[in-house]
Write a protein that holds these residues in place. Sequence first.
Motif, PDB file in Angstrom:
ATOM      1  N   ALA A   7      38.659  18.508  45.166  1.00 23.97           N
ATOM      2  CA  ALA A   7      38.213  18.022  46.487  1.00 23.97           C
ATOM      3  C   ALA A   7      38.887  19.671  47.820  1.00 23.97           C
ATOM      4  N   ASP A   8      37.350  19.907  47.971  1.00 24.68           N
ATOM      5  CA  ASP A   8      37.421  21.076  48.907  1.00 24.68           C
ATOM      6  C   ASP A   8      38.829  20.408  50.649  1.00 24.68           C
ATOM      7  N   LEU A   9      39.691  21.288  50.548  1.00 23.64           N
ATOM      8  CA  LEU A   9      40.417  20.764  51.170  1.00 23.64           C
ATOM      9  C   LEU A   9      40.969  22.637  52.639  1.00 23.64           C
ATOM     10  N   GLY A  10      41.335  22.165  53.495  1.00 26.87           N
ATOM     11  CA  GLY A  10      41.948  23.067  54.160  1.00 26.87           C
ATOM     12  C   GLY A  10      40.857  23.705  54.914  1.00 26.87           C
ATOM     13  N   GLU A  11      39.524  22.280  55.333  1.00 28.27           N
ATOM     14  CA  GLU A  11      38.304  22.989  56.099  1.00 28.27           C
ATOM     15  C   GLU A  11      38.499  22.415  57.865  1.00 28.27           C
ATOM     16  N   ALA A  31      42.783  21.556  43.960  1.00 27.87           N
ATOM     17  CA  ALA A  31      42.271  22.014  45.715  1.00 27.87           C
ATOM     18  C   ALA A  31      41.643  23.187  45.642  1.00 27.87           C
ATOM     19  N   ASN A  32      40.378  22.819  46.717  1.00 25.01           N
ATOM     20  CA  ASN A  32      39.516  24.024  46.265  1.00 25.01           C
ATOM     21  C   ASN A  32      39.696  24.055  48.222  1.00 25.01           C
ATOM     22  N   THR A  48      47.911  24.792  53.477  1.00 22.07           N
ATOM     23  CA  THR A  48      47.573  23.884  52.641  1.00 22.07           C
ATOM     24  C   THR A  48      48.513  24.442  51.363  1.00 22.07           C
ATOM     25  N   CYS A  49      48.019  25.205  50.952  1.00 17.11           N
ATOM     26  CA  CYS A  49      48.558  26.363  49.379  1.00 17.11           C
ATOM     27  C   CYS A  49      50.090  25.815  49.794  1.00 17.11           C
ATOM     28  N   ALA A  50      50.774  25.818  50.404  1.00 20.64           N
ATOM     29  CA  ALA A  50      52.328  25.678  50.296  1.00 20.64           C
ATOM     30  C   ALA A  50      52.352  23.643  50.262  1.00 20.64           C
ATOM     31  N   ALA A  51      51.578  23.378  50.872  1.00 21.38           N
ATOM     32  CA  ALA A  51      52.117  21.358  50.215  1.00 21.38           C
ATOM     33  C   ALA A  51      50.901  21.455  48.609  1.00 21.38           C
ATOM     34  N   ALA A  52      50.523  22.070  48.544  1.00 20.91           N
ATOM     35  CA  ALA A  52      49.338  22.312  47.143  1.00 20.91           C
ATOM     36  C   ALA A  52      50.493  22.269  45.822  1.00 20.91           C
ATOM     37  N   ILE A  53      51.779  23.782  46.354  1.00 21.95           N
ATOM     38  CA  ILE A  53      52.684  24.260  45.326  1.00 21.95           C
ATOM     39  C   ILE A  53      53.581  23.060  44.961  1.00 21.95           C
ATOM     40  N   VAL A  57      49.875  20.663  42.761  1.00 22.14           N
ATOM     41  CA  VAL A  57      48.303  20.552  42.201  1.00 22.14           C
ATOM     42  C   VAL A  57      47.496  21.797  42.200  1.00 22.14           C
ATOM     43  N   THR A  58      46.430  22.916  40.949  1.00 15.96           N
ATOM     44  CA  THR A  58      46.382  23.750  41.169  1.00 15.96           C
ATOM     45  C   THR A  58      44.947  23.932  42.279  1.00 15.96           C
ATOM     46  N   ILE A  59      45.564  25.781  42.876  1.00 17.54           N
ATOM     47  CA  ILE A  59      44.523  26.169  43.893  1.00 17.54           C
ATOM     48  C   ILE A  59      43.718  26.534  43.406  1.00 17.54           C
ATOM     49  N   GLY A  60      42.842  26.688  43.938  1.00 13.56           N
ATOM     50  CA  GLY A  60      40.693  27.830  43.873  1.00 13.56           C
ATOM     51  C   GLY A  60      40.641  28.014  45.524  1.00 13.56           C
ATOM     52  N   ALA A  61      39.828  29.249  45.397  1.00 10.41           N
ATOM     53  CA  ALA A  61      39.620  29.955  46.327  1.00 10.41           C
ATOM     54  C   ALA A  61      38.378  28.966  46.346  1.00 10.41           C
TER      55      ALA A  61
END
Length: 251
Positions: A7-11, A31-32, A48-53, A57-61
């Motif tokens: 999903a697209d996140l941090g928007e 997480a994109n 968003t990165c902290a919550a994903a980690i 959840v894998t982080i994508g740019a």
Amino acid sequence: MVIDLNADLGEGFGIWRLGDDLALLDIVTSANVACGFHAGDPVTIRRTCAAAIDRGVTIGAQVSYRDLAHFGRREMEMEPEELCAEVLYQLAAVDGIARAMGGRVSYVKPHGALYNRICRDEVQAAAVIDAVADYDPSLPVLTLPGSVVHVVAKAEGVPTVSEAFADRAYTAAGTLVPRTQPGAVIHDPAAVSARARRMAVDGSVTASDGSSVPISARSICVHGDTPDAVRLAQGVRDTLLEAGVVLQAFA
């Protein structure tokens, strides 16, 4: 059957919030993360990165055109060097923040108009792939199956991963129906879940003209900015698990 759910996140941006990132991070496997060019800002990226980690959840740019005013959804004509540099800038920024939080960027997914443009435009596709190759050629690029970016990436030794969209309408050619057309975004939870199951289990999707289109995807996307996104994503997750699909990040 192994499928990634992204999903697209941090928007959000500044005081504006878009979607429920924390709830979606409890559902998805990847997480994109918006990089600040179509949405997002340093604080949002960090959170968003902290919550994903924290959730594994894998982080994508999620790189895009520099287009905050239109959420990255209008095409832009750019010199390849400029586009390459702007993608590199975004990738490095999000990966730097992710590493500071104890994780890292594990893949790249273009956003919006850039995503669609590089599916057919070899020049812009090469600019994006050049940026990934300059930064880390082992990072996979998430894109539509059958698009030109796969060919460009292969020539440069950059891996690609195919994805499908549970909440977007498809043309008979296997491309996404433009958002400017009616019915381009699907909001009915039952329909979205059924489409995701068919994509994962049968490897096909029903196009807008009623035809069946073969589709091979390792990842399925549910957009985080659509109304009721959490309910849609949870329905997709539950349906896939009931069908015996293993949910696992590709990167």
